[in-house]
Motif scaffolding. Structure first.
Motif, PDB file in Angstrom:
ATOM      1  N   MET A   1       0.839  -1.202   0.000  1.00 20.96           N
ATOM      2  CA  MET A   1       0.000   0.000   0.000  1.00 20.96           C
ATOM      3  C   MET A   1       0.868   1.245   0.000  1.00 20.96           C
ATOM      4  O   MET A   1       1.848   1.342   0.726  1.00 20.96           O
ATOM      5  CB  MET A   1      -0.919   0.002   1.237  1.00 20.96           C
ATOM      6  N   ASP A   2       0.527   2.174  -0.852  1.00 19.47           N
ATOM      7  CA  ASP A   2       1.228   3.450  -0.876  1.00 19.47           C
ATOM      8  C   ASP A   2       1.013   4.159   0.454  1.00 19.47           C
ATOM      9  O   ASP A   2      -0.045   4.080   1.063  1.00 19.47           O
ATOM     10  CB  ASP A   2       0.668   4.297  -2.028  1.00 19.47           C
ATOM     11  N   SER A   3       2.036   4.869   0.946  1.00 17.38           N
ATOM     12  CA  SER A   3       1.937   5.511   2.254  1.00 17.38           C
ATOM     13  C   SER A   3       1.049   6.749   2.225  1.00 17.38           C
ATOM     14  O   SER A   3       0.643   7.233   3.282  1.00 17.38           O
ATOM     15  CB  SER A   3       3.337   5.903   2.748  1.00 17.38           C
ATOM     16  N   ILE A   4       0.743   7.269   1.040  1.00 19.40           N
ATOM     17  CA  ILE A   4      -0.060   8.489   0.931  1.00 19.40           C
ATOM     18  C   ILE A   4      -1.360   8.238   0.180  1.00 19.40           C
ATOM     19  O   ILE A   4      -2.412   8.729   0.576  1.00 19.40           O
ATOM     20  CB  ILE A   4       0.752   9.598   0.251  1.00 19.40           C
ATOM     21  N   LEU A   5      -1.294   7.448  -0.906  1.00 20.72           N
ATOM     22  CA  LEU A   5      -2.479   7.103  -1.671  1.00 20.72           C
ATOM     23  C   LEU A   5      -2.942   5.697  -1.296  1.00 20.72           C
ATOM     24  O   LEU A   5      -2.170   4.885  -0.795  1.00 20.72           O
ATOM     25  CB  LEU A   5      -2.179   7.174  -3.168  1.00 20.72           C
TER      26      LEU A   5
END
Length: 320
Positions: A1-5
């Motif tokens: 999982m992307d840390s921002i999106l």
């Protein structure tokens, strides 16, 4: 999982991007992302502006469509919603203190992220409330933005049990009386397809509902009285002839004819007095054109192809 999106099973994060947070007016954090095209030679950058209550994730499919056309996409969440900073502690109300704060955040995004890190020329594609911000800011964007596409621009309020003028009076009085952070409706907005008025596409509606179900921090509730007061004031200002004559950016208005949230007549009236604009109606489509069924959505994308220079279609002029 992307840390921002954030991804869901049927809504993966587009590749080849960078994301972060920008400090907006008053220190509010603004979540942004820039998506690069896989094409060797970029044809420009689309600055994509969302509507109220939306998030970057909701536009992943549209971002993929645009980057496949050789365009970069730069986008961000408006203050008070999605992954950007909330403005009322302990409340899910959609709120803004001043409409000018939206404009300031857009200007800052262009200055700090788009101009230094994206690819010229710059185009603007904006939906609903995002289109209202674009209209308001357009006289100051002439030297930065080549062309604008506004879908279902939020220039009038439809689908309500009382008139826009009555809502405006109540919202203004509530704001003046210190109740600007209150909402007029109880409960939470529905994610029931049968009750929705924004899209006729079951798959895309379910995909978007899953985004908010799996990542509830991205969702917000009903708009506050202050949000309504500020937004209705902006509507009055941007639809005035004096304001429209100051806009010289070639503009395409995309109007879904089955939109109950923004009356078709209001968009038609705007087009008649907006000299820099041309109007295309998409018959039968509902409010969220980019979340609509393929037969409607394809028309919106084809119109963008024909209007934004650098896409597959030949450049067209407003006088054509």
């Amino acid at each position: 999982m992307d840390s921002i999106l954030y991804a869901t099973a049927d809504n993966p994060i587009p590749e080849n991007h960078f994301a972060g947070f920008l400090e907006g007016r008053g220190g509010v954090k603004i979540r942004y992302a820039v998506f690069r095209s896989k094409e060797r030679e970029a044809k420009g950058t689309v600055v994509l502006l969302q509507g109220r209550s939306e998030c970057i994730e909701k536009y992943f499919e549209t971002i993929e469509d645009l980057t496949a056309r050789g365009l970069w996409v730069a986008t961000f969440d408006w203050r008070g919603q999605a992954g950007s900073g909330r403005l009322i502690d302990g409340s899910r109300a959609g709120h803004v203190a001043r409409f000018a704060d939206y404009e300031a955040d857009l200007s800052l995004f262009l200055e700090k992220i788009v101009l230094p890190d994206a690819r010229l020329p710059f185009f603007l594609v904006a939906h609903s409330t995002g289109a209202l911000v674009a209209l308001s800011q357009a006289p100051e964007l002439e030297n930065r933005i080549e062309r604008m596409v506004l879908t279902a621009p939020f220039i009038a309020l439809g689908g309500q049990s009382m008139s826009q003028s009555k809502i405006a009076v109540i919202a203004r009085l509530a704001s003046l009386a210190g109740f600007g952070k209150r909402t007029f409706r109880k409960g939470e907005p529905s994610f029931d397809f049968a009750r929705n008025v924004v899209s006729s596409d079951t798959r895309r509606f379910a995909r978007n509902a899953a985004i908010y179900a799996e990542h509830p921090a991205l969702s917000i509730g009903w708009p506050s009285a202050r949000w309504l007061n500020e937004t209705l004031g902006a509507m009055r200002r941007v639809t005035h002839q004096d304001h429209l004559t100051r806009i010289r950016i070639p503009t395409l208005l995309l109007c879904p004819t089955a939109d109950v949230l923004v009356p078709r007549k209001a968009v038609g009236d705007l087009a008649r007095i907006f000299r820099a604009a041309r109007l295309i109606e998409i018959d039968g489509a509902r409010h969220e054109l980019f979340q609509e069924a393929d037969r409607y959505r394809a028309q919106a994308l084809a119109a963008i192809d024909a209007f934004i220079p650098g896409s597959d279609a030949e450049e067209t002029s407003l006088g054509a």
